[in-house]
Motif scaffolding. Structure first.
Motif, PDB file in Angstrom:
ATOM      1  N   GLU A 134     120.158  17.408  39.188  1.00 32.26           N
ATOM      2  CA  GLU A 134     119.528  18.515  39.891  1.00 32.26           C
ATOM      3  C   GLU A 134     120.352  18.943  41.107  1.00 32.26           C
ATOM      4  N   ASP A 157     118.879  11.682  37.240  1.00 29.58           N
ATOM      5  CA  ASP A 157     118.202  12.985  37.177  1.00 29.58           C
ATOM      6  C   ASP A 157     118.360  13.739  38.496  1.00 29.58           C
ATOM      7  N   HIS A 182     123.270  20.966  39.991  1.00 31.98           N
ATOM      8  CA  HIS A 182     122.803  22.302  39.607  1.00 31.98           C
ATOM      9  C   HIS A 182     122.512  23.148  40.844  1.00 31.98           C
ATOM     10  N   GLN A 183     121.794  22.580  41.808  1.00 28.70           N
ATOM     11  CA  GLN A 183     121.436  23.313  43.011  1.00 28.70           C
ATOM     12  C   GLN A 183     122.662  23.679  43.842  1.00 28.70           C
TER      13      GLN A 183
END
Length: 208
Positions: free
Chosen positions: A102, A98, A105-106
């Protein structure tokens, strides 16, 4: 186990290279055999350490479970501990994945919908490297034994050397995968393992 990884509410940013993570695992195995389990790290490394700690505890509980001299009551206690630790170990594999999701994505990585997906997630590979660090440590222990014959020593050394090769291969493969993920050449997903045995609503033996 105390440490910053006990607060899993915020996903950390993935930092460092695979060699940093494996060095942490190897160092922790050595230290935890002489000291209480502790997690002095922060951020991503704290999460890698936390997942590793469950494997460390699981390894030694499984050793107890295979001892033919322990009582049935102790075996039952250890079996419950193994189930709990294994669930936590798997939960933290997902947490690592997870966090990687993230971080990708960031980072604003553009990933094509038709980009390939690896057969194993980075979290699962980190878990395997954790177990391998334990295996390397315990094989090395056997190489130091004075009460074994040459045949046993040769067998252990052969396995120890093979484990080193496998550890290096897996480390290099994971680094390639991480590079591909953050370059958008591969897609990353967290695959939920959805264990059933610890869920009273799914295990009929727990609903009595």
């Amino acid at each position: 186990m105390s440490g910053p990884a006990n607060d899993p509410g915020r996903l950390p940013t993935v930092t460092g290279q695979v060699e940093d993570w494996t060095r942490l695992q190897i160092d922790c195995v050595r230290r935890w055999h002489d000291e209480p389990i502790a997690n002095p790290h922060s951020g991503w490394l704290a999460w890698v350490c936390q997942q590793h700690a469950f494997n460390f505890q699981l390894w030694h509980e499984e050793d107890v479970a295979r001892n033919p001299n322990v009582t049935d009551a102790r075996i039952a206690q250890v079996k419950r501990s193994i189930d709990r630790l294994n669930q936590q170990r798997n939960d933290w594999i997902e947490k690592l994945d997870d966090a990687i999701t993230e971080s990708i994505h960031q980072s604003g990585v553009a990933v094509s919908e038709d980009a390939p997906i690896n057969t194993e997630t980075p979290g699962s590979a980190i878990d395997r490297l954790s177990i391998m660090s334990l295996r390397l440590y315990h094989y090395a222990e056997h190489l130091q034994r004075k009460d074994v014959d040459a045949e046993h020593r040769t067998k252990v050394e052969t396995r120890w050397l093979l484990c080193q090769v496998q550890h290096a291969d897996l480390s290099a493969s994971l680094q390639t995968l991480m590079d591909d993920l953050f370059a958008g050449r591969k897609r990353h997903k967290t695959y939920r393992q959805m264990k059933m045995y610890n869920d009273p609503s799914l295990n009929p033996e727990m609903t009595g």
